[in-house]
Design a protein around this motif. Structure first.
Motif, short mmCIF file in Angstrom:
data_model
loop_
_atom_site.label_atom_id
_atom_site.label_comp_id
_atom_site.label_asym_id
_atom_site.label_seq_id
_atom_site.Cartn_x
_atom_site.Cartn_y
_atom_site.Cartn_z
N ARG A 1 -0.81 41.70 12.75
CA ARG A 1 -2.27 41.72 12.72
C ARG A 1 -2.76 42.16 11.36
N GLU A 2 -3.76 41.46 10.85
CA GLU A 2 -4.41 41.85 9.60
C GLU A 2 -5.83 42.29 9.94
N GLY A 3 -6.00 43.58 10.14
CA GLY A 3 -7.32 44.09 10.49
C GLY A 3 -8.08 44.56 9.27
N GLY A 4 -9.23 45.15 9.51
CA GLY A 4 -10.02 45.68 8.42
C GLY A 4 -9.53 47.06 8.03
N GLY A 5 -10.25 47.70 7.15
CA GLY A 5 -9.88 49.04 6.71
C GLY A 5 -8.91 49.01 5.54
N PRO A 6 -8.49 50.19 5.10
CA PRO A 6 -7.58 50.28 3.95
C PRO A 6 -6.26 49.58 4.24
N GLN A 7 -5.72 48.92 3.22
CA GLN A 7 -4.46 48.22 3.36
C GLN A 7 -3.31 49.04 2.80
N SER A 8 -2.19 49.07 3.52
CA SER A 8 -1.01 49.75 3.02
C SER A 8 -0.41 48.93 1.88
N SER A 9 0.44 49.57 1.08
CA SER A 9 1.09 48.84 -0.01
C SER A 9 2.01 47.75 0.56
N TYR A 10 2.59 48.00 1.71
CA TYR A 10 3.45 47.00 2.34
C TYR A 10 2.63 45.77 2.75
N LYS A 11 1.47 46.02 3.35
CA LYS A 11 0.63 44.91 3.79
C LYS A 11 0.21 44.05 2.61
N LYS A 12 -0.12 44.67 1.50
CA LYS A 12 -0.50 43.91 0.31
C LYS A 12 0.68 43.09 -0.21
N ALA A 13 1.86 43.71 -0.21
CA ALA A 13 3.04 43.00 -0.70
C ALA A 13 3.40 41.84 0.22
N LEU A 14 3.28 42.05 1.53
CA LEU A 14 3.59 40.98 2.47
C LEU A 14 2.62 39.82 2.32
N ALA A 15 1.36 40.13 2.03
CA ALA A 15 0.36 39.08 1.85
C ALA A 15 0.63 38.25 0.60
N ALA A 16 1.36 38.83 -0.35
CA ALA A 16 1.64 38.13 -1.60
C ALA A 16 2.89 37.26 -1.51
N VAL A 17 3.65 37.36 -0.42
CA VAL A 17 4.85 36.55 -0.26
C VAL A 17 4.44 35.10 -0.02
N THR A 18 5.06 34.16 -0.72
CA THR A 18 4.73 32.74 -0.60
C THR A 18 5.94 31.95 -0.11
N PRO A 19 5.71 30.76 0.46
CA PRO A 19 6.83 29.93 0.92
C PRO A 19 7.87 29.72 -0.18
N GLY A 20 9.13 29.90 0.20
CA GLY A 20 10.23 29.80 -0.74
C GLY A 20 10.76 31.14 -1.20
N ASP A 21 9.95 32.20 -1.00
CA ASP A 21 10.38 33.54 -1.41
C ASP A 21 11.45 34.07 -0.46
N PRO A 22 12.50 34.70 -1.01
CA PRO A 22 13.54 35.29 -0.15
C PRO A 22 13.19 36.72 0.25
N LEU A 23 13.54 37.10 1.46
CA LEU A 23 13.38 38.46 1.95
C LEU A 23 14.65 38.85 2.69
N ALA A 24 14.78 40.14 2.98
CA ALA A 24 16.00 40.61 3.62
C ALA A 24 15.68 41.30 4.93
N VAL A 25 16.43 40.95 5.96
CA VAL A 25 16.40 41.67 7.23
C VAL A 25 17.55 42.66 7.21
N THR A 26 17.25 43.94 7.31
CA THR A 26 18.29 44.96 7.22
C THR A 26 19.01 45.16 8.54
N GLY A 27 18.47 44.63 9.63
CA GLY A 27 19.16 44.75 10.90
C GLY A 27 18.27 44.39 12.07
N VAL A 28 18.88 44.27 13.22
CA VAL A 28 18.17 43.98 14.47
C VAL A 28 18.49 45.09 15.46
N TRP A 29 17.46 45.61 16.12
CA TRP A 29 17.65 46.72 17.04
C TRP A 29 16.82 46.50 18.29
N GLY A 30 16.99 47.40 19.24
CA GLY A 30 16.06 47.48 20.36
C GLY A 30 16.67 47.18 21.71
#
Length: 513
Positions: free
Chosen positions: A349-378
């Motif tokens: 969800r992208e709500g209003g209010g102050p944005q975290s640094s992570y949210k800003k960085a995630l918004a800047a990710v574009t198609p083709g960019d690589p990211l890493a999943v450090t693991g799956v849990w739960g």
């Protein structure tokens, strides 16, 4: 049970405002300050000067090695990781002011940091770094793992700070199993030793001594619970906790090497590795989609096979400069089903209010960019028995794990008795309508406005307020169902009085990103 669920929900809502890594660092820093004060008054064996010198050497060694390795690998320097390792080693090694001893301490910090890159598999640590550093220098004779943190004067601070960390990481039960086993085994071992020596000791005194003067609390809270060495499923975590508990409580002598404390943890890490060796993978973003006015979906392609169970979550790392208190990693429930791999989807969800640094960085990710999943849990997974009736309660984007489960159910041609209660601020915020409708399960919708063109088997809970009483009204047979709720911790707390009537409660709380 409902009261505990409500209390946990409200506590998690507060703790969730900080990342687990930042909370661990703050807790360790507070413990270091407490130890310094106690040392200043002569209560603890290490002197204030020894503590300061040891911490400075460890921080420098860990930071230099981490910075160099991460620059070589073109990774962002995570200063929190360096400082956490340094603080843990502070309480494990014997502090000193002697030059030779400080060199050994520096070697422990350097080895610990190097192990993060040399003893790693697909982004995950095979062994706890601090345990590696302490074990290597102790066996080599460069330094000594004294575990001076096992002091009656530090027992209460370690307990309180450790429980805070474990509540945030949702590992309190796992570490409690380790601690009970370690204490129990240590009591038996010590009693046997007293009997062999022909001496008598009161059971209560022995138990109290082991509880307050052993390093088990610290080992469990700050080392065993490390996310990157934990297996994904709860039963696997309990297995590792039991193994480490037995080996820590009854060290095994193999020649001149005693398998106890950090070395017991290393064996537990090895067991955990066999559960998780396929967990971490690289992703490539392929698409960004608007689901609702405030909800976004990211679609990735996995570079290698990723194993997960519908309902589990992944930890996604988005490196960026100057991260805020919550760091560069966040947890997201997986939207897609295993049958859809190599396509993998998450939503947020992208709500209003102050944005975290992570949210800003995630918004800047574009198609083709690589990211890493450090693991799956739960363990937010449906009952093994497909005949067990289930209640799903989702708030907003909390519907994501249910989408994965319902899609899997449809693609695997699996039949279950499921009722979904779907809560959203307004009708326009109902995401994944087509995917949920395709499953054919009945859905009760809670929105302020009436949704238009509801799919078959969906109904709007007109005039019903979503609280404990309202939930019982729309799901009168809740006592026969296993309840699963995904949403803000506050909602979980509000619905706890009704959920406690279910056959079981499984929660998936989140506090934003």
């Amino acid at each position: 049970m409902g009261g505990l669920t409500a209390l946990w929900g409200r506590v998690f809502a507060v703790l969730g405002k900080a990342s687990t890594y930042r909370l661990v660092l703050v807790a360790l820093g507070a413990l270091a300050v407490i130890a310094f004060v106690l040392s200043f008054f002569g209560v603890l064996v290490p002197s204030p000067g020894e503590l300061v010198a040891t911490l400075l050497v460890l921080a420098a060694a860990c930071s230099i090695v981490d910075a160099g390795a991460q620059r070589l690998l073109k990774l962002p320097w995570r200063v929190e990781s360096s400082l956490i390792t340094a603080h843990i080693l502070l309480f494990v090694l014997r502090p000193s002011l002697e030059v030779g001893a400080l060199l050994g301490i520096a070697a422990a910090g350097a080895i610990a940091s190097l192990s993060k890159y040399l003893l790693a598999w697909r982004g995950r640590h095979i062994f706890n770094p601090a345990a590696v550093g302490a074990a290597v220098v102790t066996i080599a004779g460069f330094s000594t793992s004294a575990w001076w943190v096992g002091s009656p004067f530090l027992a209460l601070p370690v307990l309180l700070l450790g429980c805070t960390v474990l509540l945030r990481a949702e590992k309190l039960r796992v570490v409690a199993v380790f601690w009970v086993i370690a204490v129990g085994v240590a009591v038996v071992r010590t009693s046997v030793q007293y009997q062999q020596a022909g001496e008598q000791v009161a059971g209560g005194d022995l138990l109290w001594q082991i509880v307050t003067a052993s390093p088990f609390l610290f080992l469990g809270a700050f080392m065993l619970s490390e996310p990157l060495t934990m297996p994904p499923r709860r039963w696997q975590q309990f297995t590792v906790a039991a193994v480490v508990g037995v080996l820590a409580g009854w060290p095994i002598d193999v020649g001149v090497v005693s398998l106890g404390q950090e070395r017991a943890l290393l064996i537990g890490n090895l067991v955990a590795f066999f559960f998780t060796w396929r967990a971490a993978v690289s992703l490539t973003l392929t698409a960004r989609t608007d689901l609702t006015p405030t909800a976004r979906q990211l679609t990735f392609r996995t570079r290698r096979r990723l194993a997960f169970v519908p309902g589990q979550f992944l930890e996604l790392e988005v490196p960026h400069r100057h991260p805020d208190a919550r760091g560069t990693r966040r947890e997201f429930s997986i939207v897609s089903s295993p049958e859809e791999l190599p396509e993998l989807r998450i939503a947020f969800r992208e709500g209003g209010g102050p944005q975290s640094s992570y949210k800003k960085a995630l918004a800047a990710v574009t198609p083709g960019d690589p990211l890493a999943v450090t693991g799956v849990w739960g363990d937010f997974v449906l009952p093994r028995r497909t005949t067990s009736p289930v209640l799903m309660v989702a708030a907003g984007i909390g519907v994501t794990p249910f989408v994965s489960q319902l899609t899997h159910m449809r693609l695997a041609d699996e039949q279950r008795d499921i009722v979904l209660v779907y809560v959203a601020s307004e009708a326009a915020e109902l995401a994944f309508r087509d995917e949920i409708a395709a499953s054919g399960v009945p859905v009760v919708v809670f929105t302020r406005d009436r949704p238009a063109d509801l799919p078959m088997h969906w109904r709007w809970a007109r005039g019903v307020r979503l609280d404990a009483d309202g939930l019982l009204k729309v799901v009168p047979d809740i006592a026969a169902r296993h309840a699963y709720i995904s949403g803000p911790a506050g909602l979980i707390a509000d619905l706890a009085p009704a959920l406690e009537r279910a056959r079981s409660i499984t929660t998936d709380a989140f506090s934003g990103y």
